[in-house]
Write a protein that holds these residues in place. Sequence first.
Motif, PDB file in Angstrom:
ATOM      1  N   ILE A 501      44.966  43.243  32.561  1.00 21.91           N
ATOM      2  CA  ILE A 501      44.301  42.562  33.686  1.00 21.91           C
ATOM      3  C   ILE A 501      45.305  42.439  34.829  1.00 21.91           C
ATOM      4  CG2 ILE A 501      43.246  40.417  34.475  1.00 21.91           C
ATOM      5  CD1 ILE A 501      42.218  39.999  31.642  1.00 21.91           C
ATOM      6  N   HIS A 502      44.980  42.989  35.962  1.00 19.72           N
ATOM      7  CA  HIS A 502      45.886  42.939  37.108  1.00 19.72           C
ATOM      8  C   HIS A 502      45.069  42.887  38.399  1.00 19.72           C
ATOM      9  CE1 HIS A 502      44.873  47.200  37.318  1.00 19.72           C
ATOM     10  NE2 HIS A 502      45.244  47.306  36.058  1.00 19.72           N
ATOM     11  N   ASP A 503      45.724  42.562  39.480  1.00 20.64           N
ATOM     12  CA  ASP A 503      45.053  42.464  40.774  1.00 20.64           C
ATOM     13  C   ASP A 503      44.536  43.823  41.228  1.00 20.64           C
ATOM     14  OD1 ASP A 503      45.228  39.778  41.197  1.00 20.64           O
ATOM     15  OD2 ASP A 503      47.094  39.863  42.330  1.00 20.64           O
ATOM     16  N   PRO A 507      41.805  44.011  47.218  1.00 25.61           N
ATOM     17  CA  PRO A 507      40.964  42.866  46.845  1.00 25.61           C
ATOM     18  C   PRO A 507      39.949  42.523  47.937  1.00 25.61           C
ATOM     19  CG  PRO A 507      43.179  42.156  47.448  1.00 25.61           C
ATOM     20  CD  PRO A 507      43.218  43.644  47.393  1.00 25.61           C
ATOM     21  N   LYS A 508      38.836  41.990  47.477  1.00 23.79           N
ATOM     22  CA  LYS A 508      37.779  41.571  48.405  1.00 23.79           C
ATOM     23  C   LYS A 508      37.802  40.057  48.563  1.00 23.79           C
ATOM     24  CE  LYS A 508      34.592  45.373  47.325  1.00 23.79           C
ATOM     25  NZ  LYS A 508      33.223  45.689  46.843  1.00 23.79           N
ATOM     26  N   ARG A 567      38.965  34.924  34.481  1.00 25.32           N
ATOM     27  CA  ARG A 567      39.456  36.262  34.163  1.00 25.32           C
ATOM     28  C   ARG A 567      40.628  36.242  33.189  1.00 25.32           C
ATOM     29  NH1 ARG A 567      41.608  41.095  38.055  1.00 25.32           N
ATOM     30  NH2 ARG A 567      40.991  42.793  36.703  1.00 25.32           N
ATOM     31  N   PHE A 568      40.498  35.390  32.165  1.00 19.97           N
ATOM     32  CA  PHE A 568      41.454  35.466  31.078  1.00 19.97           C
ATOM     33  C   PHE A 568      41.226  36.749  30.280  1.00 19.97           C
ATOM     34  CE2 PHE A 568      41.543  30.536  30.979  1.00 19.97           C
ATOM     35  CZ  PHE A 568      42.379  30.545  32.075  1.00 19.97           C
ATOM     36  N   TYR A 569      40.006  37.233  30.300  1.00 20.25           N
ATOM     37  CA  TYR A 569      39.651  38.539  29.749  1.00 20.25           C
ATOM     38  C   TYR A 569      38.785  39.244  30.784  1.00 20.25           C
ATOM     39  CZ  TYR A 569      40.685  36.088  25.346  1.00 20.25           C
ATOM     40  OH  TYR A 569      41.270  35.341  24.359  1.00 20.25           O
ATOM     41  N   ASP A 570      38.702  40.553  30.674  1.00 19.51           N
ATOM     42  CA  ASP A 570      37.771  41.327  31.497  1.00 19.51           C
ATOM     43  C   ASP A 570      36.571  41.729  30.653  1.00 19.51           C
ATOM     44  OD1 ASP A 570      38.833  41.276  34.002  1.00 19.51           O
ATOM     45  OD2 ASP A 570      39.968  43.135  33.802  1.00 19.51           O
ATOM     46  N   ARG A 584      36.770  40.966  39.108  1.00 21.82           N
ATOM     47  CA  ARG A 584      37.738  42.051  39.006  1.00 21.82           C
ATOM     48  C   ARG A 584      38.150  42.588  40.376  1.00 21.82           C
ATOM     49  NH1 ARG A 584      34.209  45.352  34.672  1.00 21.82           N
ATOM     50  NH2 ARG A 584      32.628  44.542  36.110  1.00 21.82           N
ATOM     51  N   GLU A 585      37.368  42.232  41.397  1.00 18.09           N
ATOM     52  CA  GLU A 585      37.690  42.677  42.755  1.00 18.09           C
ATOM     53  C   GLU A 585      38.329  41.567  43.586  1.00 18.09           C
ATOM     54  OE1 GLU A 585      33.931  44.024  44.168  1.00 18.09           O
ATOM     55  OE2 GLU A 585      34.115  45.984  43.194  1.00 18.09           O
ATOM     56  N   LEU A 586      38.492  40.392  42.971  1.00 19.42           N
ATOM     57  CA  LEU A 586      39.164  39.280  43.637  1.00 19.42           C
ATOM     58  C   LEU A 586      40.631  39.240  43.235  1.00 19.42           C
ATOM     59  CD1 LEU A 586      36.623  36.330  43.243  1.00 19.42           C
ATOM     60  CD2 LEU A 586      37.523  37.168  45.416  1.00 19.42           C
TER      61      LEU A 586
END
Length: 762
Positions: A501-503, A507-508, A567-570, A584-586
Motif C-alpha cells: 500500500i503506497h501513495d 493523488p486526487k 486503507r490499512f488494507y486495499d 487508493r487515489e487519495l
Amino acid sequence: MTKLAKYLKSSAGLVVAIVALLFLQAYCDLTLPEYTSKIVNEGIQQKGIEDGVPDRMRAETYDTLMTFLDEDGQSVLEDSYELDGDVYELKSSIKGEKREALADSLLDGEMVVTALQQMESAQSADSSTADVQSTEDGQNATEGASAQSETTQDAAEDASAQSAMAQAGTMQLPAGVSAVDAVKALPEAMRSQIVEQIKEKFADMPEMMTEQSAILFVQNEYEALGEDLDSFQISYLVKVGVQMVLLALLAMLASVLVTFFSARVAAVVAHDLRGDVYRKVIGFNSHEFNQFSTASLITRSTNDIQQVQMLLAMGFRLVLYSPILGIGGVLKVVKTDVSMSWIIALAVILIMIVIGVLFKVAMPRFTKLQTLIDRLNLVTREQLTGIMVSRAFSAEKHEEERFEKANQDLTKTNLFVNRCMTFMMPIMMVIMNGISVLIVYKGAYAIDGGTMQVGDLMAFIQYAMQIIMSFLMIAMMSIIIPRANVAAKRIYEVLSTEPTIHDPQQPKLPANGEKGIVEFDHVSFAYPEADEKVLEDISFRAEKGQTVAIIGSTGSGKSTLINLIPRFYDVTSGAVRVDGVDVRELAKQELCDRIGYVPQKSILFSGTIDSNLRYGCVNASEEEIKKAAEIAQASEFIEEKDEKYNTPIAQGGTNVSGGQKQRLSIARAIAKKPEILIFDDSFSALDYKTDVALRRALKESTAETTTIIVAQRISTILHADQIIVLDEGRVAGIGTHKELLKNCEVYRQIATSQLSEEELAK
C-alpha cells in the motif's frame, strides 16, 4: 554489506580523510624500522657515517683518489668537490641521487686505498712480532735499509719487483714509504695492473663488504683530519632518534584521528539506518508485518544496526589498514632482503589457512546467532506482555522452560563461536613466534656471510611482524565481519521490502462539496495468499452526519470492513470511496486527516494525558482538549487525579484501567475534529450508564461528523441511522433497528440473544 554502502555517501569527506590518514599512519609505521636499522648499522657500527662519500678530505687524499679512478670517476670527483685551503669540501648541491652517483664513482678508488692500507697494516704487525736476529743479520738489515733509502729510484724498482705479489698481500715496502705512495710511484701500466688485481679481489665479495670498505676509508680520512668521531656518532644518533620520535607522534596523531572519524562515520551511518528502517516499518501494513515478527523488527532496528556500526567503527582501522600495512611491509621486506622473503610467504599461507578454517566452521553459526536473538526477544516480549495470563493459569514454570530453552540455544551458539575464535590467537602467536625464530636463524647465517647487517635483520623482523599483524588484524575482524554481514542482510531485507500500500503517483482531491461521505461499492476482500474471501460484494453509503453501525457474529468481518476505510488494507475488488474519491487515489496524509480512528484494542503512548489527547491535533487549545475529554466521559476521572491533564501515562497505558484507557482513546479521536469517526468496538469496556452518556454527548457534539461504529451490543447501536448486518463476510441486512427486526433473521437472532422481549418491544 555492499548493499548498504550508499549510507557512506553522507560521510564521504570523512571517509576520504580516514583513508588518507591510514596511508600516513602506514607510512610512519613502515618507516620506523628503517630508522632502527640506521641507528644500529650507521649510528653504532659505522659511527654515524652514512655512505662512502666524505664531506671533507685532504688534498693528498683527493690526489690519491684521482690517481686510482678512471676518467669518468675523476670527472665526477672533480665536479663534486671544491678546494678550501688545504681541504676539499663537498659541494652543497651534491644531495640525493647525485650523492649516490658520487658514492658509486668513488667506490673503486676507496677500495683500492683501503686494501693497500690494510696490507700495509698487516705487514707492520708481522714485522713487529718477528724474532730478533743475530747481530750479523741485524747489521745486514740495517745496511739493506740504508741502501733502499738512498734514492727514490731504488725504492720504485723495489716496489715494481713486488707488484705481482700485491693480491696476496706480500708486497715488501721500503722503509718510510706507504703502500699507497709506493703504488702511486709505479709506472702507469704496473699501477693499473695492481689496481685491477685488487678490484678483481673485491669483485667476488658481497656488496655489503665493499660498502663497509668505503665507510672505513671515510672513517680513516676523518681521523686524519682530526675529526671527533665520537661526537659525530652521538650527533647522528640524536638526529635519527628525534626523527623517530616525530614519526611515532605523527603515527599516533593519525591513529587518534582515524579512530575519532571512524566512530563518527559509524554513528552517522547507524543513525541513518535506524531512521530509514523506522520509516520503512511505519509504512508497512499487516501483510508486511506478517513477513517479519515484531521481535525480529526490533532486533533488526537495534542489535543488527549495532553490529554494522561496530564493524564500521573498527573496520576502517583494521580492515582497511591491514592490507595497506601488509602490502607496504611486503615491499619493504623485498627491498631489505629478497633471499628471506619466502619466510614471509610461508607465514601468510599459514595464517590464511587458519582464517579459512575458522570462517568455514564459524560462518553458519553467525547466521544462526541472529535468528536465535530474534527468538529470545520474541519469547521475552510474549512473556512480559502476557505475564498476568501466565500467572492466572499458573504457567510460570512452562514459560521459564521456554525462556531457558531460547537462552540455552543462544548461549551454546555463542560459546561455540567464541571457542572457535579462542583457538585463533594462540595459533597466530605460535606462527608469529615461529617465524621470528626462523628469521633470526637464517639472518644469523646471512650476517656471518657478510650479506646482511644486524640492523637490517632487526628491520626485517619488524617488517615481518607488521605483515603478520596485518593478517592477525584481519583474523580478529573475522569475529565481527560474518556477524555484521548477516545483520546487514537482515537490515537490507527490511529496507528492500516494498509496501503493498503506497501513495498514488498522481493523488486526487475530493470535490469541495463532498465532505464526510463514505461509500462501499461492491467491495470484496481476501487476505494476501488466502484462498477464501473475508468480505464479498459489500455495498452501502454513509452520508455526512449519519451514524452507521456494523454488527455481526464473531469472525463475520466487521473490523476488516472498517479497516478498509483508512486503507490499512486495499480491497481485492470493488472500491471504497471517501468524499467521492477512491481511497487508493487519495494521498495517505489527506485520507488520514479526514478520519478519527479508535481501535478495538485501545493504545496509549508514554507521556501525559494531555500529550495523548493531542496526539492527532498537536495545536489544539486547552478548551478543546477538555471538551473532547468531557464528551468521552473522561473528564471526571482526569479531574480526580492530582496532576489532572499532566498525569503521566505509562507505556501502553498500563497505569489506567481498561475503561479509562478506552475513554482516553475516544477523546483523542474527538479532539482531532475529523470528518469521519470510526469506532472499532470501542465501547466494550464501558458500563451501560457511561455508554449511554457517551453516545448522547457524541450525537450532540458531532452532528456534522459521520460516525461508523462496530459493536457487539445491540444497545450501543439502537439509535443508529443505518445498521449493516454482516454474516460470514456478506451483507445480511441494511436498515434501522426496527426494520432489521422485521426483515433480517440474523439481526433478530443477535437481538433476542441480548435483549428481553420487553426491551425488544420498546
